[in-house]
Design a protein around this motif. Structure first.
Motif, PDB file in Angstrom:
ATOM      1  N   ASP A 173      -3.801  11.181   5.949  1.00 26.47           N
ATOM      2  CA  ASP A 173      -3.933  10.410   7.189  1.00 26.47           C
ATOM      3  C   ASP A 173      -3.297   9.037   7.006  1.00 26.47           C
ATOM      4  O   ASP A 173      -3.695   8.266   6.128  1.00 26.47           O
ATOM      5  N   LYS A 174      -2.311   8.705   7.848  1.00 26.00           N
ATOM      6  CA  LYS A 174      -1.529   7.494   7.596  1.00 26.00           C
ATOM      7  C   LYS A 174      -2.338   6.215   7.788  1.00 26.00           C
ATOM      8  O   LYS A 174      -2.153   5.247   7.048  1.00 26.00           O
ATOM      9  N   ASP A 175      -3.250   6.187   8.773  1.00 28.41           N
ATOM     10  CA  ASP A 175      -4.047   4.970   8.977  1.00 28.41           C
ATOM     11  C   ASP A 175      -4.952   4.703   7.787  1.00 28.41           C
ATOM     12  O   ASP A 175      -5.092   3.562   7.332  1.00 28.41           O
ATOM     13  N   CYS A 176      -5.559   5.762   7.286  1.00 29.44           N
ATOM     14  CA  CYS A 176      -6.423   5.606   6.118  1.00 29.44           C
ATOM     15  C   CYS A 176      -5.606   5.216   4.892  1.00 29.44           C
ATOM     16  O   CYS A 176      -5.989   4.322   4.126  1.00 29.44           O
ATOM     17  N   ALA A 177      -4.465   5.872   4.714  1.00 25.46           N
ATOM     18  CA  ALA A 177      -3.608   5.557   3.572  1.00 25.46           C
ATOM     19  C   ALA A 177      -3.160   4.100   3.616  1.00 25.46           C
ATOM     20  O   ALA A 177      -3.145   3.399   2.601  1.00 25.46           O
ATOM     21  N   LEU A 178      -2.816   3.628   4.798  1.00 29.55           N
ATOM     22  CA  LEU A 178      -2.402   2.232   4.939  1.00 29.55           C
ATOM     23  C   LEU A 178      -3.553   1.270   4.646  1.00 29.55           C
ATOM     24  O   LEU A 178      -3.363   0.208   4.047  1.00 29.55           O
ATOM     25  N   ALA A 179      -4.752   1.630   5.094  1.00 28.47           N
ATOM     26  CA  ALA A 179      -5.919   0.773   4.844  1.00 28.47           C
ATOM     27  C   ALA A 179      -6.191   0.647   3.349  1.00 28.47           C
ATOM     28  O   ALA A 179      -6.460  -0.449   2.845  1.00 28.47           O
ATOM     29  N   LEU A 180      -6.115   1.759   2.635  1.00 27.26           N
ATOM     30  CA  LEU A 180      -6.354   1.728   1.197  1.00 27.26           C
ATOM     31  C   LEU A 180      -5.268   0.923   0.481  1.00 27.26           C
ATOM     32  O   LEU A 180      -5.556   0.119  -0.411  1.00 27.26           O
ATOM     33  N   THR A 181      -4.027   1.145   0.872  1.00 27.81           N
ATOM     34  CA  THR A 181      -2.930   0.413   0.256  1.00 27.81           C
ATOM     35  C   THR A 181      -3.026  -1.077   0.539  1.00 27.81           C
ATOM     36  O   THR A 181      -2.696  -1.913  -0.308  1.00 27.81           O
ATOM     37  N   ALA A 182      -3.477  -1.433   1.744  1.00 29.27           N
ATOM     38  CA  ALA A 182      -3.656  -2.839   2.088  1.00 29.27           C
ATOM     39  C   ALA A 182      -4.649  -3.507   1.153  1.00 29.27           C
ATOM     40  O   ALA A 182      -4.435  -4.626   0.675  1.00 29.27           O
ATOM     41  N   ALA A 183      -5.753  -2.812   0.886  1.00 37.81           N
ATOM     42  CA  ALA A 183      -6.783  -3.373   0.011  1.00 37.81           C
ATOM     43  C   ALA A 183      -6.257  -3.526  -1.413  1.00 37.81           C
ATOM     44  O   ALA A 183      -6.487  -4.553  -2.064  1.00 37.81           O
ATOM     45  N   GLU A 184      -5.540  -2.521  -1.903  1.00 36.52           N
ATOM     46  CA  GLU A 184      -4.986  -2.607  -3.252  1.00 36.52           C
ATOM     47  C   GLU A 184      -3.958  -3.733  -3.348  1.00 36.52           C
ATOM     48  O   GLU A 184      -3.944  -4.509  -4.313  1.00 36.52           O
ATOM     49  N   ALA A 185      -3.098  -3.833  -2.327  1.00 34.19           N
ATOM     50  CA  ALA A 185      -2.050  -4.859  -2.345  1.00 34.19           C
ATOM     51  C   ALA A 185      -2.643  -6.266  -2.321  1.00 34.19           C
ATOM     52  O   ALA A 185      -2.130  -7.184  -2.978  1.00 34.19           O
ATOM     53  N   THR A 233      10.031   3.660  11.938  1.00 36.91           N
ATOM     54  CA  THR A 233      10.419   4.960  11.389  1.00 36.91           C
ATOM     55  C   THR A 233       9.525   5.308  10.218  1.00 36.91           C
ATOM     56  O   THR A 233       9.069   6.449  10.084  1.00 36.91           O
ATOM     57  N   ALA A 234       9.252   4.334   9.354  1.00 40.49           N
ATOM     58  CA  ALA A 234       8.418   4.609   8.179  1.00 40.49           C
ATOM     59  C   ALA A 234       6.995   4.931   8.567  1.00 40.49           C
ATOM     60  O   ALA A 234       6.342   5.738   7.918  1.00 40.49           O
ATOM     61  N   GLY A 264       2.510  10.843   5.149  1.00 45.17           N
ATOM     62  CA  GLY A 264       2.054  10.665   3.778  1.00 45.17           C
ATOM     63  C   GLY A 264       2.523   9.389   3.133  1.00 45.17           C
ATOM     64  O   GLY A 264       2.265   9.166   1.967  1.00 45.17           O
ATOM     65  N   LEU A 265       3.233   8.514   3.860  1.00 45.41           N
ATOM     66  CA  LEU A 265       3.807   7.327   3.248  1.00 45.41           C
ATOM     67  C   LEU A 265       2.972   6.102   3.538  1.00 45.41           C
ATOM     68  O   LEU A 265       2.402   5.961   4.605  1.00 45.41           O
ATOM     69  N   LEU A 266       2.951   5.170   2.599  1.00 42.98           N
ATOM     70  CA  LEU A 266       2.227   3.916   2.761  1.00 42.98           C
ATOM     71  C   LEU A 266       3.219   2.787   2.798  1.00 42.98           C
ATOM     72  O   LEU A 266       4.096   2.689   1.947  1.00 42.98           O
ATOM     73  N   LEU A 267       3.089   1.899   3.769  1.00 41.12           N
ATOM     74  CA  LEU A 267       4.012   0.790   3.914  1.00 41.12           C
ATOM     75  C   LEU A 267       3.469  -0.457   3.236  1.00 41.12           C
ATOM     76  O   LEU A 267       2.378  -0.907   3.543  1.00 41.12           O
ATOM     77  N   VAL A 268       4.251  -1.042   2.362  1.00 42.21           N
ATOM     78  CA  VAL A 268       3.818  -2.266   1.707  1.00 42.21           C
ATOM     79  C   VAL A 268       3.649  -3.378   2.726  1.00 42.21           C
ATOM     80  O   VAL A 268       2.681  -4.123   2.717  1.00 42.21           O
ATOM     81  N   ALA A 269       4.579  -3.512   3.658  1.00 36.18           N
ATOM     82  CA  ALA A 269       4.493  -4.591   4.642  1.00 36.18           C
ATOM     83  C   ALA A 269       3.302  -4.405   5.553  1.00 36.18           C
ATOM     84  O   ALA A 269       2.544  -5.331   5.823  1.00 36.18           O
ATOM     85  N   ALA A 270       3.123  -3.171   6.058  1.00 34.90           N
ATOM     86  CA  ALA A 270       2.019  -2.921   6.977  1.00 34.90           C
ATOM     87  C   ALA A 270       0.686  -2.958   6.273  1.00 34.90           C
ATOM     88  O   ALA A 270      -0.347  -3.171   6.897  1.00 34.90           O
ATOM     89  N   ALA A 271       0.701  -2.775   4.969  1.00 34.03           N
ATOM     90  CA  ALA A 271      -0.553  -2.693   4.228  1.00 34.03           C
ATOM     91  C   ALA A 271      -1.347  -3.984   4.262  1.00 34.03           C
ATOM     92  O   ALA A 271      -2.540  -3.988   3.982  1.00 34.03           O
ATOM     93  N   SER A 272      -0.725  -5.072   4.577  1.00 34.91           N
ATOM     94  CA  SER A 272      -1.443  -6.342   4.590  1.00 34.91           C
ATOM     95  C   SER A 272      -2.162  -6.602   5.903  1.00 34.91           C
ATOM     96  O   SER A 272      -2.817  -7.618   6.055  1.00 34.91           O
ATOM     97  N   SER A 273      -2.073  -5.688   6.860  1.00 31.19           N
ATOM     98  CA  SER A 273      -2.674  -5.915   8.168  1.00 31.19           C
ATOM     99  C   SER A 273      -4.170  -5.683   8.142  1.00 31.19           C
ATOM    100  O   SER A 273      -4.632  -4.587   7.854  1.00 31.19           O
ATOM    101  N   PRO A 274      -4.998  -6.704   8.448  1.00 29.53           N
ATOM    102  CA  PRO A 274      -6.448  -6.522   8.433  1.00 29.53           C
ATOM    103  C   PRO A 274      -6.917  -5.563   9.506  1.00 29.53           C
ATOM    104  O   PRO A 274      -8.017  -5.046   9.433  1.00 29.53           O
ATOM    105  N   ALA A 275      -6.092  -5.309  10.522  1.00 31.22           N
ATOM    106  CA  ALA A 275      -6.491  -4.393  11.587  1.00 31.22           C
ATOM    107  C   ALA A 275      -6.657  -2.978  11.077  1.00 31.22           C
ATOM    108  O   ALA A 275      -7.278  -2.138  11.723  1.00 31.22           O
ATOM    109  N   LEU A 276      -6.098  -2.701   9.904  1.00 29.78           N
ATOM    110  CA  LEU A 276      -6.177  -1.362   9.352  1.00 29.78           C
ATOM    111  C   LEU A 276      -7.381  -1.188   8.435  1.00 29.78           C
ATOM    112  O   LEU A 276      -7.561  -0.152   7.820  1.00 29.78           O
ATOM    113  N   ALA A 277      -8.223  -2.186   8.322  1.00 26.12           N
ATOM    114  CA  ALA A 277      -9.294  -2.185   7.323  1.00 26.12           C
ATOM    115  C   ALA A 277     -10.224  -1.000   7.459  1.00 26.12           C
ATOM    116  O   ALA A 277     -10.730  -0.476   6.479  1.00 26.12           O
ATOM    117  N   ALA A 278     -10.513  -0.570   8.681  1.00 24.85           N
ATOM    118  CA  ALA A 278     -11.496   0.499   8.876  1.00 24.85           C
ATOM    119  C   ALA A 278     -10.828   1.820   9.187  1.00 24.85           C
ATOM    120  O   ALA A 278     -11.318   2.607   9.990  1.00 24.85           O
TER     121      ALA A 278
END
Length: 266
Positions: free
Chosen positions: A138-150, A15-16, A21-35
């Motif tokens: 863009d959610k994929d990009c937002a998640l990738a950035l959040t993953a790197a910050e996290a 759902t999240a 526009g939302l970034l998931l803390v849990a999903a942010a750690s996924s390396p698949a989102l790096a690019a």
């Protein structure tokens, strides 16, 4: 940095994810989102000079401002050196949703080196040398950035080596010390109140002196579109990112859903 900043619901991760526009803390750690920040091509060039912590000039004269991030507070270090070490004298390719220059003639874009699938933004974030702005839709990009910050935050790299990198919402004085700076504040929302055209997320019992995040009426529709009622944030632990202002107590104006994320076991 509801990226830049991310929302995680304990009941349903899927759902999240649909919240653009939302970034998931849990999903942010996924390396698949790096690019995840490859948009429409905006050209390429060799970096002739680094102007500041997130801006540079190409050898053809174009000035580029890295989208989706904010530099850390200047007093922490000379943050231009981090960007210089990554890209100065090297060739980059650019991509973005819009190549229209800003009022200063700068092109806002994501930059990529030939040696990495990650954007330069993600590389800076992964070193703790930048903060997610929470402005990327863009959610994929937002998640990738959040993953790197996290990842940098977990490893205490760069700015995250300082325990005070995230301000405590219960210490308004500390937050006020950063007026005019892009800051992350974390705490529990004690109440959600509306006054005129503004909704206040109050973190202190003294509404006039405590920290509050403000959301204007015109922004509320974005929360509704994301499926998040702002009233649902009451009694939740959240992290807010944005520019600190003083209106009695410290304030951060929330202009995009991505500026707020739920943290911990919310």
């Amino acid at each position: 940095m509801l990226s830049a900043a991310p929302i995680k619901f304990r009941c349903a991760r899927r759902t999240a994810i649909r919240f653009a526009g939302l970034l998931l803390v849990a999903a942010a750690s996924s390396p698949a989102l790096a690019a995840g920040c490859a948009f429409e091509p905006q050209g390429e060039g060799r970096v002739a000079a680094v102007i500041d912590a997130r801006s540079f000039r190409l050898d053809d004269g174009r000035e580029v401002r890295l989208a989706g991030i904010e530099p850390v507070a200047a007093e922490k270090a000379d943050r231009r050196s981090a960007l210089s070490a990554l890209i100065e004298g090297r060739s980059v390719t650019l991509s973005g949703e819009d190549d229209t220059p800003d009022r200063y003639g700068r092109q806002s874009a994501f930059a990529f080196l030939a040696t990495s699938e990650d954007s330069v933004q993600a590389l800076l974030l992964a070193q703790g040398e930048a903060l997610v702005s929470g402005t990327v839709a863009d959610k994929d990009c937002a998640l990738a950035l959040t993953a790197a910050e996290a990842a940098a935050r977990r490893s205490k790299l760069g700015i995250w080596a300082d325990p005070a990198a995230i301000k405590n919402a219960e210490s308004p004085g500390d937050i006020l010390a950063g007026i005019g700076q892009f800051t992350l504040v974390e705490g529990k929302v004690l109440s959600v109140r509306q006054a005129g055209a503004t909704t206040y997320l109050n973190f202190g019992r003294n509404w006039t002196r405590g920290f509050a995040a403000t959301i204007s009426r015109r922004v509320l529709s974005a929360f509704d579109t994301a499926g998040v009622g702002v009233k649902s944030l009451e009694n939740r632990q959240i992290r807010v990112r944005g520019w600190v202002e003083a209106h009695g107590g410290p304030r951060i104006e929330v202009l995009r859903v991505g500026q707020i994320e739920l943290v911990g076991g919310n």
